[in-house]
Design a protein around this motif. Structure first.
Motif, short mmCIF file in Angstrom:
data_model
loop_
_atom_site.label_atom_id
_atom_site.label_comp_id
_atom_site.label_asym_id
_atom_site.label_seq_id
_atom_site.Cartn_x
_atom_site.Cartn_y
_atom_site.Cartn_z
N UNK A 27 0.86 -1.18 0.00
CA UNK A 27 0.00 0.00 0.00
C UNK A 27 0.90 1.23 0.00
N UNK A 28 0.72 2.12 -0.97
CA UNK A 28 1.64 3.25 -1.06
C UNK A 28 0.99 4.45 -1.75
N UNK A 29 1.62 5.59 -1.51
CA UNK A 29 1.32 6.84 -2.21
C UNK A 29 2.41 7.07 -3.24
N UNK A 30 2.03 7.52 -4.45
CA UNK A 30 3.00 7.93 -5.44
C UNK A 30 3.86 6.82 -6.00
N UNK A 31 5.06 7.22 -6.48
CA UNK A 31 5.93 6.27 -7.14
C UNK A 31 5.30 5.76 -8.43
N UNK A 32 5.84 4.67 -8.93
CA UNK A 32 5.27 4.03 -10.11
C UNK A 32 4.43 2.83 -9.68
N UNK A 33 3.35 2.53 -10.39
CA UNK A 33 2.51 1.40 -9.99
C UNK A 33 3.26 0.08 -10.11
N UNK A 34 2.98 -0.83 -9.19
CA UNK A 34 3.55 -2.18 -9.23
C UNK A 34 2.47 -3.12 -9.77
N UNK A 35 2.51 -3.37 -11.06
CA UNK A 35 1.47 -4.19 -11.67
C UNK A 35 1.62 -5.65 -11.28
N UNK A 36 0.51 -6.34 -11.16
CA UNK A 36 0.52 -7.76 -10.84
C UNK A 36 1.14 -8.55 -12.00
N UNK A 37 1.65 -9.75 -11.72
CA UNK A 37 2.21 -10.58 -12.79
C UNK A 37 1.20 -10.82 -13.90
N UNK A 38 1.62 -10.61 -15.14
CA UNK A 38 0.75 -10.86 -16.27
C UNK A 38 -0.10 -9.68 -16.70
N UNK A 39 -0.16 -8.63 -15.88
CA UNK A 39 -0.96 -7.44 -16.23
C UNK A 39 -0.10 -6.50 -17.08
N UNK A 40 -0.62 -6.10 -18.21
CA UNK A 40 0.09 -5.21 -19.11
C UNK A 40 0.17 -3.81 -18.52
N UNK A 41 1.35 -3.22 -18.64
CA UNK A 41 1.56 -1.87 -18.12
C UNK A 41 0.58 -0.89 -18.76
N UNK A 42 0.00 -0.03 -17.92
CA UNK A 42 -0.98 0.94 -18.38
C UNK A 42 -0.40 2.35 -18.32
N UNK A 43 -0.66 3.15 -19.36
CA UNK A 43 -0.23 4.55 -19.41
C UNK A 43 -1.46 5.42 -19.68
N UNK A 44 -2.30 5.61 -18.66
CA UNK A 44 -3.55 6.36 -18.88
C UNK A 44 -3.31 7.84 -19.16
N UNK A 45 -4.25 8.44 -19.88
CA UNK A 45 -4.18 9.87 -20.20
C UNK A 45 -5.46 10.57 -19.76
N UNK A 46 -5.34 11.85 -19.56
CA UNK A 46 -6.44 12.68 -19.08
C UNK A 46 -7.56 12.76 -20.11
N UNK A 47 -8.79 12.56 -19.68
CA UNK A 47 -9.92 12.67 -20.58
C UNK A 47 -10.27 14.11 -20.91
N UNK A 48 -9.63 15.05 -20.23
CA UNK A 48 -9.91 16.47 -20.45
C UNK A 48 -8.86 17.14 -21.34
N UNK A 49 -7.56 16.84 -21.11
CA UNK A 49 -6.49 17.51 -21.86
C UNK A 49 -5.53 16.54 -22.53
N UNK A 50 -5.72 15.24 -22.33
CA UNK A 50 -4.90 14.18 -22.95
C UNK A 50 -3.49 14.10 -22.40
N UNK A 51 -3.18 14.80 -21.32
CA UNK A 51 -1.85 14.70 -20.71
C UNK A 51 -1.71 13.35 -19.99
N UNK A 52 -0.46 12.90 -19.80
CA UNK A 52 -0.21 11.65 -19.08
C UNK A 52 -0.60 11.82 -17.61
N UNK A 53 -1.21 10.79 -17.06
CA UNK A 53 -1.64 10.83 -15.67
C UNK A 53 -0.55 10.34 -14.74
#
Length: 352
Positions: A27-53
């Motif tokens: 359980x943590x704040x910030x940093x980079x997400x630690x994806x579970x084994x087999x889960x493809x890395x996600x790079x979501x973007x803002x639905x308002x301005x399209x910037x990286x989240x």
């Protein structure tokens, strides 16, 4: 449906990647997400301005009686004006079946793995609770974290191998990153009836009043009826906001409130058609239920570690709703996107 236990998440010190091995069990704040084994890395973007989240919070929250590991990862846009809009937030739910040979490993890392579950209440009271009440036993905390790094090589090795499998050609250098912190957990019931922690909470509340230039009206002495508070706060805020501040005054430094199936703590009045605001699960079509919310104290904790320090998040509270069935397709490589509803900080309207 039976009412679930309410847990409070608190900051529990910096997560130094050179000393501690973070995994999806953390359980943590910030940093980079630690994806579970087999889960493809996600790079979501803002639905308002399209910037990286930016990754805001990672919560390991398996459900009682379920064979799945289960994570929620929240992301938000740091661009001005975006973070107080629901469309600028994304929450992913990831699940994977616990492997039979992981049982011994999970016993080792249980301090950060099951904070939100009934099975981890003892640890939360000993480490997280002690830290809240009197500054904490640093030696105990260090031992708990050392178990993650030295006592669980299988988990660390698993994270490295899964990370290599998830290498992406997508450019990610523009993704903002927040300074990572551990999250410790207490039951809300542990916060009541403690004179020292109530005094500390009132001190923090006074600091907030001085910093923000407002008077929230929580008295140092009261007959317990709450009348003094109501009379003072009513001059500045509506009833919903007054109730919100009164509830968190016992522990203003809380950054997460977690309780699946219970009602959230609203900071402002919700739309009358709330049932229509929260969409159904996009995977199975079933209704969603409230699971957790991010609290105002988290705003001050989110510190950028990249070059652009001026851009930061602003919000009152972020409500997270997830699939009631926690549906999952076996072998899926992609997390399920759940629902976020952002309530802005009402100060600019309430304190004029």
């Amino acid at each position: 449906m039976a009412q679930e236990q309410l847990f409070i998440g608190l900051c529990d010190g910096e997560l130094d990647s050179k000393k501690y091995c973070s995994s999806f069990l953390t359980n943590k704040v910030g940093g980079e997400p630690d994806w579970q084994p087999g889960i493809t890395r996600q790079l979501p973007r803002c639905g308002r301005c399209s910037a990286s989240l930016a990754h805001v919070v990672q919560v390991y929250c398996p459900l009682q009686g379920s064979p799945y590991h289960r994570n929620l990862n929240l992301f938000a846009c740091c661009q001005p004006g975006c973070s107080e809009q629901s469309g600028s937030w994304t929450v992913f739910r990831s699940q994977c079946v616990e492997a039979p040979n992981q049982s011994s490993t999970l016993e080792v890392v249980v301090p950060s793995a099951t904070d939100w579950c009934d099975s981890a209440e003892d640890w939360g009271a000993e480490v997280g609770g002690e830290d809240f009440r009197s500054g904490g036993d640093k030696e105990v905390q260090e031992q708990a974290r050392d178990l993650q790094t030295k006592g669980s090589p299988a988990v660390c090795q698993m994270d490295v191998s899964s990370g290599l499998q998830q290498l992406s050609l997508v450019e990610s250098k523009d993704i903002p990153v927040f300074r990572p912190f551990f999250i410790s957990v207490l039951e809300e019931s542990e916060l009541s009836g403690e004179d020292d922690e109530l005094g500390h909470a009132q001190e923090l509340l006074r600091e907030y009043e001085q910093r923000e230039g407002v008077a929230l009206g929580v008295p140092e002495e009261s007959d317990g009826s709450g009348e003094m508070y109501e009379k003072t706060s009513a001059r500045h805020a509506d009833a919903v906001f007054s109730r919100f501040m009164k509830t968190i005054s016992v522990c203003p430094q809380q950054i997460i409130r977690y309780c699946r199936h219970r009602k959230p703590l609203f900071i402002s009045k919700m739309p009358s058609n709330n049932s229509h605001v929260v969409s159904v699960c996009s995977s199975c079509g079933e209704p969603r239920t409230f699971e957790l919310q991010l609290m105002p104290a988290l705003v001050y904790l989110l510190q950028r570690i990249d070059s652009n320090l001026a851009k930061k998040l602003e919000f009152g509270t972020v409500l997270v709703y997830t699939c009631t069935n926690s549906c999952w397709t076996a072998g899926s490589k992609f997390p399920v996107e759940e629902f976020c509803f952002v309530q802005p900080d009402p100060d600019h309207e309430l304190f004029k």
